[in-house]
Enzyme design. Structure first.
Site, PDB file in Angstrom:
ATOM      1  N   ASN A  70       0.836  -1.109  -0.022  1.00 14.64           N
ATOM      2  CA  ASN A  70       0.075  -0.005   0.053  1.00 14.64           C
ATOM      3  C   ASN A  70       0.964   1.407   0.018  1.00 14.64           C
ATOM      4  O   ASN A  70       1.362   1.499   1.116  1.00 14.64           O
ATOM      5  CB  ASN A  70      -0.739  -0.142   1.208  1.00 14.64           C
ATOM      6  CG  ASN A  70      -1.696   1.071   1.446  1.00 14.64           C
ATOM      7  OD1 ASN A  70      -1.862   1.972   0.465  1.00 14.64           O
ATOM      8  ND2 ASN A  70      -2.443   1.487   2.625  1.00 14.64           N
ATOM      9  N   TRP A  71       1.168   1.876  -1.114  1.00 10.96           N
ATOM     10  CA  TRP A  71       2.037   3.038  -1.348  1.00 10.96           C
ATOM     11  C   TRP A  71       1.569   4.270  -0.615  1.00 10.96           C
ATOM     12  O   TRP A  71       2.100   5.244  -0.897  1.00 10.96           O
ATOM     13  CB  TRP A  71       2.353   3.181  -2.874  1.00 10.96           C
ATOM     14  CG  TRP A  71       3.500   2.280  -3.192  1.00 10.96           C
ATOM     15  CD1 TRP A  71       4.111   1.316  -2.635  1.00 10.96           C
ATOM     16  CD2 TRP A  71       4.225   2.133  -4.429  1.00 10.96           C
ATOM     17  NE1 TRP A  71       5.001   0.637  -3.244  1.00 10.96           N
ATOM     18  CE2 TRP A  71       5.101   1.325  -4.572  1.00 10.96           C
ATOM     19  CE3 TRP A  71       3.907   2.820  -5.676  1.00 10.96           C
ATOM     20  CZ2 TRP A  71       5.853   1.149  -5.566  1.00 10.96           C
ATOM     21  CZ3 TRP A  71       4.870   2.587  -6.757  1.00 10.96           C
ATOM     22  CH2 TRP A  71       5.880   1.713  -6.737  1.00 10.96           C
ATOM     23  N   LYS A  72       0.104   4.063  -0.319  1.00  6.48           N
ATOM     24  CA  LYS A  72      -0.611   5.403   0.170  1.00  6.48           C
ATOM     25  C   LYS A  72      -0.315   6.671  -0.750  1.00  6.48           C
ATOM     26  O   LYS A  72      -0.209   6.595  -2.071  1.00  6.48           O
ATOM     27  CB  LYS A  72       0.019   5.659   1.607  1.00  6.48           C
ATOM     28  CG  LYS A  72      -0.287   4.398   2.565  1.00  6.48           C
ATOM     29  CD  LYS A  72      -0.003   4.591   3.829  1.00  6.48           C
ATOM     30  CE  LYS A  72      -0.321   3.474   4.528  1.00  6.48           C
ATOM     31  NZ  LYS A  72      -0.443   3.566   6.113  1.00  6.48           N
ATOM     32  N   HIS A 109      -9.612   1.696   4.874  1.00 10.02           N
ATOM     33  CA  HIS A 109      -8.464   1.922   5.612  1.00 10.02           C
ATOM     34  C   HIS A 109      -8.735   2.870   6.480  1.00 10.02           C
ATOM     35  O   HIS A 109      -9.409   3.947   6.502  1.00 10.02           O
ATOM     36  CB  HIS A 109      -7.231   2.172   4.566  1.00 10.02           C
ATOM     37  CG  HIS A 109      -5.983   2.195   5.224  1.00 10.02           C
ATOM     38  ND1 HIS A 109      -5.464   3.292   6.273  1.00 10.02           N
ATOM     39  CD2 HIS A 109      -5.067   1.527   5.144  1.00 10.02           C
ATOM     40  CE1 HIS A 109      -4.401   2.879   6.353  1.00 10.02           C
ATOM     41  NE2 HIS A 109      -4.149   1.767   6.059  1.00 10.02           N
ATOM     42  N   GLU A 132      -5.688  -4.341  11.004  1.00 12.23           N
ATOM     43  CA  GLU A 132      -4.824  -3.542  10.972  1.00 12.23           C
ATOM     44  C   GLU A 132      -4.664  -2.727  12.385  1.00 12.23           C
ATOM     45  O   GLU A 132      -5.543  -1.893  12.210  1.00 12.23           O
ATOM     46  CB  GLU A 132      -4.825  -2.535   9.873  1.00 12.23           C
ATOM     47  CG  GLU A 132      -4.402  -3.218   8.452  1.00 12.23           C
ATOM     48  CD  GLU A 132      -4.059  -2.329   7.518  1.00 12.23           C
ATOM     49  OE1 GLU A 132      -2.699  -2.296   7.085  1.00 12.23           O
ATOM     50  OE2 GLU A 132      -4.539  -1.010   7.014  1.00 12.23           O
ATOM     51  N   GLY A 181       2.042   2.863  10.539  1.00  9.95           N
ATOM     52  CA  GLY A 181       3.037   3.772  10.466  1.00  9.95           C
ATOM     53  C   GLY A 181       3.917   3.907  11.543  1.00  9.95           C
ATOM     54  O   GLY A 181       5.070   4.732  11.636  1.00  9.95           O
TER      55      GLY A 181
END
Ligand code: PGA
Length: 255
Positions: free
Chosen positions: A10-12, A98, A172, A178
């Site tokens: 997930n490159w956001k 998300h 998650e 993060g």
């Protein structure tokens, strides 16, 4: 453990369009090393880079995924990207719900269920994210929190007669996203066993279980000890090709 482990990158919004382009130009020839019979990589760049990513992914046997999808099929929905467009761009997966979408854009359970229905219509597999706060984790109320996020969506899927469709569920923990910390494999065993029971009661049988939050090469091996784990959702570490490669090789080598 499922024979094929799924790694969802997930490159956001970490990369701009040009940075994504540079990633493919620099690492393109090596991308096929990230996938194989034991491991399937799903790359989820931001919308503007999907078109750019498509030929690289196709060449390397990597699946393409989106980070979000419109709740609507088409029409006057400024800024939305439809599931049909995602499918035309070659997406086979899309992330739904998300925590960064739930908190910043207040996406409701109904909107998330609508997104999933749109994705089903285009044969795109939804990756539904659920999670617990640190307080819930510490108080031992994580399972309640996860069930509260799942139930309204399952009800809608049931009403729409779509409860049999394949879905991936990513646990998650919000406190791990993060951050340089993750859940432990024993946390995953507990969470996944509870989710299995809850989903069986509510009629969802066609699903896989993923984990996301703070995954890097130092943690991946420990997390993989959880028997029910079928893959990972990886944010920051997936934007660094060397880190991604290390995660992939440590997961394959110790299989
Ligand atoms: P992270 O993100 O790996 O950077 O913690 C995971 C996610 O938010 O999906």
């Amino acid at each position: 453990m499922s024979p094929t482990l799924l790694i969802v990158a997930n490159w956001k919004s970490y990369f701009s369009f040009k940075q994504a382009q540079a990633f493919f130009e620099q690492n393109g020839p090596e991308l096929q090393k990230l996938t194989g019979p034991k491991l399937q990589l799903v790359l989820c760049p931001s919308f503007e880079s999907l078109f750019l990513a498509q030929p690289w992914c196709k060449r390397s046997g990597i699946s393409l995924g989106a980070q979000v999808c419109s709740s609507y099929a088409a029409g006057a929905h400024t800024g939305d990207v439809s599931a049909l467009s995602l499918s035309q761009l070659g997406c086979r997966y899309a992330i739904v719900g998300h925590i960064e979408r739930r908190t910043t854009y207040h996406e409701s359970d109904k909107q998330l269920a609508q997104q999933i229905l749109q994705l089903f219509d285009q044969n795109i597999t939804p990756i539904l994210c659920i999670g617990d706060t640190l307080k819930e984790y510490q108080e031992g109320s994580s399972i309640n929190a996860l069930e509260e996020q799942l139930l309204p969506i399952l009800k809608i899927l049931n009403q729409e007669g779509k409860i049999h469709k394949k879905i991936l569920i990513a646990y998650e923990p919000f406190w791990a996203i993060g951050a340089n910390k993750t859940a432990k494999s024993k946390d995953l065993d507990h969470v996944f066993a509870s989710i299995d029971r809850f989903l069986a009661i509510n009629g969802l049988i066609n699903y896989g279980l993923l984990y996301g939050g703070g995954v890097n090469e130092a943690h991946a091996q420990e997390l993989k000890k959880s028997n029910r784990l079928q893959g990972f959702l990886i944010g920051r570490a997936s934007t660094d090709f060397q880190s991604l490669k290390k995660i992939v090789s440590c997961l394959i080598e110790h299989d």
